[in-house]
Design a protein around this motif. Sequence first.
Motif, PDB file in Angstrom:
ATOM      1  N   GLU A 132      35.673  37.003  28.410  1.00 33.87           N
ATOM      2  CA  GLU A 132      35.403  38.501  28.644  1.00 33.87           C
ATOM      3  C   GLU A 132      36.249  39.026  27.660  1.00 33.87           C
ATOM      4  O   GLU A 132      36.067  40.376  27.579  1.00 33.87           O
ATOM      5  CB  GLU A 132      35.526  38.921  30.111  1.00 33.87           C
ATOM      6  CG  GLU A 132      34.496  38.421  30.992  1.00 33.87           C
ATOM      7  CD  GLU A 132      33.105  38.906  30.945  1.00 33.87           C
ATOM      8  OE1 GLU A 132      32.866  40.143  30.716  1.00 33.87           O
ATOM      9  OE2 GLU A 132      31.960  38.116  30.949  1.00 33.87           O
ATOM     10  N   TYR A 133      37.207  38.509  27.424  1.00 33.39           N
ATOM     11  CA  TYR A 133      38.167  39.097  26.575  1.00 33.39           C
ATOM     12  C   TYR A 133      37.657  39.653  25.073  1.00 33.39           C
ATOM     13  O   TYR A 133      36.706  38.893  24.481  1.00 33.39           O
ATOM     14  CB  TYR A 133      39.105  38.161  26.135  1.00 33.39           C
ATOM     15  CG  TYR A 133      40.535  38.537  25.127  1.00 33.39           C
ATOM     16  CD1 TYR A 133      41.567  39.085  25.582  1.00 33.39           C
ATOM     17  CD2 TYR A 133      40.169  38.584  23.848  1.00 33.39           C
ATOM     18  CE1 TYR A 133      42.391  39.918  24.934  1.00 33.39           C
ATOM     19  CE2 TYR A 133      41.405  39.296  22.949  1.00 33.39           C
ATOM     20  CZ  TYR A 133      42.347  39.614  23.356  1.00 33.39           C
ATOM     21  OH  TYR A 133      43.468  40.131  22.554  1.00 33.39           O
ATOM     22  N   THR A 134      37.435  40.819  24.867  1.00 31.49           N
ATOM     23  CA  THR A 134      36.783  41.440  23.865  1.00 31.49           C
ATOM     24  C   THR A 134      37.497  42.024  22.713  1.00 31.49           C
ATOM     25  O   THR A 134      38.403  42.744  23.010  1.00 31.49           O
ATOM     26  CB  THR A 134      35.986  42.627  24.607  1.00 31.49           C
ATOM     27  OG1 THR A 134      35.002  42.046  25.543  1.00 31.49           O
ATOM     28  CG2 THR A 134      35.067  43.462  23.557  1.00 31.49           C
ATOM     29  N   LEU A 135      37.182  41.667  21.548  1.00 31.94           N
ATOM     30  CA  LEU A 135      37.824  41.982  20.447  1.00 31.94           C
ATOM     31  C   LEU A 135      36.603  42.916  19.638  1.00 31.94           C
ATOM     32  O   LEU A 135      35.519  42.603  19.673  1.00 31.94           O
ATOM     33  CB  LEU A 135      37.890  40.724  19.620  1.00 31.94           C
ATOM     34  CG  LEU A 135      38.679  41.180  18.106  1.00 31.94           C
ATOM     35  CD1 LEU A 135      39.684  40.082  17.893  1.00 31.94           C
ATOM     36  CD2 LEU A 135      37.695  41.495  16.998  1.00 31.94           C
ATOM     37  N   MET A 136      37.335  44.143  19.377  1.00 32.99           N
ATOM     38  CA  MET A 136      36.215  45.076  18.564  1.00 32.99           C
ATOM     39  C   MET A 136      36.498  45.257  17.146  1.00 32.99           C
ATOM     40  O   MET A 136      37.772  44.955  16.784  1.00 32.99           O
ATOM     41  CB  MET A 136      36.555  46.612  18.963  1.00 32.99           C
ATOM     42  CG  MET A 136      35.933  47.507  18.365  1.00 32.99           C
ATOM     43  SD  MET A 136      36.417  49.183  19.087  1.00 32.99           S
ATOM     44  CE  MET A 136      35.735  50.531  17.584  1.00 32.99           C
ATOM     45  N   LEU A 137      35.426  44.635  16.397  1.00 37.43           N
ATOM     46  CA  LEU A 137      35.915  44.557  14.958  1.00 37.43           C
ATOM     47  C   LEU A 137      34.940  45.731  14.302  1.00 37.43           C
ATOM     48  O   LEU A 137      33.580  46.127  14.483  1.00 37.43           O
ATOM     49  CB  LEU A 137      34.917  43.406  14.475  1.00 37.43           C
ATOM     50  CG  LEU A 137      35.513  42.741  13.136  1.00 37.43           C
ATOM     51  CD1 LEU A 137      36.849  42.223  13.207  1.00 37.43           C
ATOM     52  CD2 LEU A 137      34.456  41.119  13.052  1.00 37.43           C
ATOM     53  N   ASP A 138      35.954  46.554  13.675  1.00 37.26           N
ATOM     54  CA  ASP A 138      35.473  48.000  13.358  1.00 37.26           C
ATOM     55  C   ASP A 138      35.333  48.222  11.565  1.00 37.26           C
ATOM     56  O   ASP A 138      36.491  47.490  10.994  1.00 37.26           O
ATOM     57  CB  ASP A 138      36.728  48.814  13.769  1.00 37.26           C
ATOM     58  CG  ASP A 138      36.367  50.287  13.165  1.00 37.26           C
ATOM     59  OD1 ASP A 138      35.663  51.098  13.841  1.00 37.26           O
ATOM     60  OD2 ASP A 138      37.109  50.342  11.900  1.00 37.26           O
ATOM     61  N   ALA A 139      34.443  48.763  11.291  1.00 41.00           N
ATOM     62  CA  ALA A 139      34.303  49.336   9.930  1.00 41.00           C
ATOM     63  C   ALA A 139      33.535  50.550   9.985  1.00 41.00           C
ATOM     64  O   ALA A 139      32.657  50.772  10.900  1.00 41.00           O
ATOM     65  CB  ALA A 139      33.529  48.164   9.017  1.00 41.00           C
ATOM     66  N   HIS A 140      33.783  51.473   8.814  1.00 37.16           N
ATOM     67  CA  HIS A 140      32.824  52.723   8.948  1.00 37.16           C
ATOM     68  C   HIS A 140      31.945  52.714   8.029  1.00 37.16           C
ATOM     69  O   HIS A 140      31.970  52.293   6.679  1.00 37.16           O
ATOM     70  CB  HIS A 140      33.908  53.756   8.967  1.00 37.16           C
ATOM     71  CG  HIS A 140      34.387  54.075   7.409  1.00 37.16           C
ATOM     72  ND1 HIS A 140      33.993  54.940   6.671  1.00 37.16           N
ATOM     73  CD2 HIS A 140      35.592  53.782   7.151  1.00 37.16           C
ATOM     74  CE1 HIS A 140      34.618  54.947   5.491  1.00 37.16           C
ATOM     75  NE2 HIS A 140      35.801  54.175   5.764  1.00 37.16           N
ATOM     76  N   ILE A 141      30.592  53.372   8.479  1.00 40.09           N
ATOM     77  CA  ILE A 141      29.688  53.152   7.511  1.00 40.09           C
ATOM     78  C   ILE A 141      29.416  54.336   6.926  1.00 40.09           C
ATOM     79  O   ILE A 141      28.869  54.542   5.788  1.00 40.09           O
ATOM     80  CB  ILE A 141      28.296  53.186   8.435  1.00 40.09           C
ATOM     81  CG1 ILE A 141      26.985  52.935   7.713  1.00 40.09           C
ATOM     82  CG2 ILE A 141      27.878  54.291   9.538  1.00 40.09           C
ATOM     83  CD1 ILE A 141      27.026  51.525   7.275  1.00 40.09           C
ATOM     84  N   ASP A 142      30.039  55.615   7.328  1.00 37.90           N
ATOM     85  CA  ASP A 142      30.061  56.980   6.370  1.00 37.90           C
ATOM     86  C   ASP A 142      30.631  56.993   5.111  1.00 37.90           C
ATOM     87  O   ASP A 142      31.518  56.330   4.903  1.00 37.90           O
ATOM     88  CB  ASP A 142      30.361  57.983   7.308  1.00 37.90           C
ATOM     89  CG  ASP A 142      31.943  57.968   7.433  1.00 37.90           C
ATOM     90  OD1 ASP A 142      32.330  56.830   7.979  1.00 37.90           O
ATOM     91  OD2 ASP A 142      32.392  58.971   7.255  1.00 37.90           O
ATOM     92  N   GLU A 143      30.244  57.779   4.469  1.00 38.62           N
ATOM     93  CA  GLU A 143      30.910  57.977   2.887  1.00 38.62           C
ATOM     94  C   GLU A 143      31.490  59.411   2.586  1.00 38.62           C
ATOM     95  O   GLU A 143      30.952  60.315   3.228  1.00 38.62           O
ATOM     96  CB  GLU A 143      29.866  57.671   1.929  1.00 38.62           C
ATOM     97  CG  GLU A 143      28.552  58.268   1.854  1.00 38.62           C
ATOM     98  CD  GLU A 143      27.521  57.941   1.112  1.00 38.62           C
ATOM     99  OE1 GLU A 143      26.506  57.363   1.862  1.00 38.62           O
ATOM    100  OE2 GLU A 143      27.365  57.962  -0.181  1.00 38.62           O
ATOM    101  N   VAL A 144      32.124  59.452   1.861  1.00 38.75           N
ATOM    102  CA  VAL A 144      32.663  60.911   1.296  1.00 38.75           C
ATOM    103  C   VAL A 144      31.250  61.663   0.750  1.00 38.75           C
ATOM    104  O   VAL A 144      30.711  60.903  -0.037  1.00 38.75           O
ATOM    105  CB  VAL A 144      33.626  60.943   0.489  1.00 38.75           C
ATOM    106  CG1 VAL A 144      35.153  60.298   0.914  1.00 38.75           C
ATOM    107  CG2 VAL A 144      33.501  60.031  -0.939  1.00 38.75           C
ATOM    108  N   ALA A 145      30.949  62.848   1.032  1.00 36.16           N
ATOM    109  CA  ALA A 145      29.904  63.450   0.639  1.00 36.16           C
ATOM    110  C   ALA A 145      30.048  64.995   0.724  1.00 36.16           C
ATOM    111  O   ALA A 145      31.139  65.347   0.728  1.00 36.16           O
ATOM    112  CB  ALA A 145      28.913  63.109   1.461  1.00 36.16           C
ATOM    113  N   PHE A 146      28.931  65.685   0.605  1.00 44.16           N
ATOM    114  CA  PHE A 146      28.990  67.062   0.825  1.00 44.16           C
ATOM    115  C   PHE A 146      28.017  67.589   1.620  1.00 44.16           C
ATOM    116  O   PHE A 146      27.010  67.039   1.979  1.00 44.16           O
ATOM    117  CB  PHE A 146      28.926  67.667  -0.820  1.00 44.16           C
ATOM    118  CG  PHE A 146      29.487  67.125  -1.827  1.00 44.16           C
ATOM    119  CD1 PHE A 146      30.919  67.644  -2.172  1.00 44.16           C
ATOM    120  CD2 PHE A 146      29.186  65.936  -2.654  1.00 44.16           C
ATOM    121  CE1 PHE A 146      31.370  67.046  -3.172  1.00 44.16           C
ATOM    122  CE2 PHE A 146      29.885  65.339  -3.328  1.00 44.16           C
ATOM    123  CZ  PHE A 146      31.047  65.920  -3.752  1.00 44.16           C
TER     124      PHE A 146
END
Lengths: 336, 338
Positions: free
Chosen positions: B54-68
């Motif tokens: 059950e030991y849980t590893l969260m693998l994170d990356a972000h989808i958003d980009e710099v924008a206006f």
Amino acid sequence: MTELLKSLCELNAPSGSEANVAEFIKTQIDGFCEYKTDNLGNIIAFKKGKNTSAKKLMVDAHMDEVGIIITYITAEGFLKFKTVGTIDTASLMGKRVKINSEITGVVGSKAVHLISAEEAKKCPEKESLYIDIGAKSKAEAEEIISLGDYGVIDEPFIVSGEKVMSKAIDDRIGCAILIKLLQMTSEYDFYATFTTGEEIGLRGAKTAAYSVNPDSAIILEATTAADIAGVSKENRVCVLGEGAAVSFMDRATVYDRAYYNAALNSGIKCQSKCAVTGGNNSGVVHLNRNGVRTLSISVPCRYIHTASCVADKRDFESALTLSKYMINKICSGSLE
Amino acid sequence: MKEIKELLFSLCERDAVGNVSSAADFAFEILKKYTQAEKADNLTVIGTLKGESEYTLMLDAHIDEVAFVVTDVDDEGFLTVAKCGGIDLRTLPAKRVTVHGKEKVTGVFCSAPPHLSDGETEYSDISKLKIDTLLGGKAKEIISVGDFVTSDTSPASLLSDRVTSKAVDDRAGVVCLLELARRFSGKKLPITVKFAVCDAEELGTRGSKTAAFRINPDEAIAIDVSFGDGPDISKEECGKLSEGAMIGYSPALDGVISKKLTNIAKENGIPAQSEIMGARTGTDADVISVTRQGVRTGLVSIPLRNMHTAAEVVDLKDIKAVCDLLEKYILSGGVMND
């Protein structure tokens, strides 16, 4: 006209590397006129009209565009460059380039996180800019790049309603109009010159004018339109969609006033270029030999000398119609 | 490498900011193929692969980009915008953008007309840099205040395995998540892995804050980009392109994770380099680590040049190195037993 302009704009030809544009133009004008290429790469064409002209007229457009030239390769494989013609530093920073029409690179720009607030306000010296083509060493870069290779800022040609956006509208629009004029039947004989090296000092037009030795000239150009947000009316120079811009004076030429007036009074939608800015091939053509009476007909163009010039299709038609009208007017001798 | 390139190009030619979701939608479709995937907050997408523990590893990356984001549309078709994320204003003149109005509109940041610029233009106020929509008076019918604006730059190949695009920050990290989901799919995993494709990092690591709360992981690894070398960056400030995964060491990170990552890279001959930070990392790792009762968090970065511009440059080999490193790391059970 837009399709023809697109084909012309998609060719990369900074001053000194116009041969590909010249070859394309020859395929367009072949069979419609006689032409030759001179020592500087200019195309000098003679269009036979229905009538002999009262005046020897030269209609000119330049083939070259602003760009870059590779001057040095660093040990890490980055390319140093100079601009060919005038390009604003900000319009180079962080932009995509194409070298020799096939190699992609980018103009490097340090991460915003690593620059100071002071540094962020002003563009760096142009000399500090460099191009990254992905090479890991000088040797790797040298396999495909030689010093002196040419490049351009690379953006596609797009159409949006009445507007088009592209690199090199300055002066492929002039070339497109001149091609159209040669393809049409003409009332009068005239000379057409597609010239080189305008952006580095009006070089091709100087020798072309010498060879043609005209009495009169029409320069087809793209000129700065500053009809953009934050610019007051008196500083806008000319406005997109209001027709071709006709110059009374710029920084290189005081134009023939009778020609200027005839264009404005033609009944064809056009506008005065309302500022004494810039300059074009008129600068050398009107001073050729004993002097040449000269008119400049320009397509208004926002963000000129960037890869995203914006122009209006309606102004292309205005410039073509006005050019045709003024060729007839001048060649008929009615403006003496 | 071909798969990695295809994924990166597919993600980078799409957009993600605010309500503009095409890149997040793409990530969701891929995650759905390999994991139990769900849409969480706004653009955030989470995929689950259950392991033996059950030991849980969260693998994170972000989808958003710099924008206006649009703050004004004028009668002549020019837009005033505010920034979504850190952007060097000097790179904006003559830059092409996509305005996400009722339909997509291609526009361009105005560049100062030569006769009105004395070469001393000061770039300190984004509201002075207008966007030309090319639409004139019709702009108001299609574009509204609050619409988002992204960079109009498609991915392209450079020499060897290097590529350039906008939004490589952090689509390169998202590629790692999608690639690892593919590699792990149908395999026995020692621990449970949550693939968190998070929103709004560029606005202050917001998406990962709520995603981490939702997942409540035992351990997390954030994957982001970091500064790659260039002629105008001092060597101690950056990693080196093509020299592999940048393993983060920082007081804000779990030191055991950092060491284990380094050891695994060494043992398996995976190209890696250390990135030492004095304090917070400026990535999702900062907020994930302080979620709920605290999460042991690591950071692996991909060296990137020209960050936050449309001319970002990355080496696909570095993305692959991150995938290879984290594959071994997760198969070893993370720091479950350390």
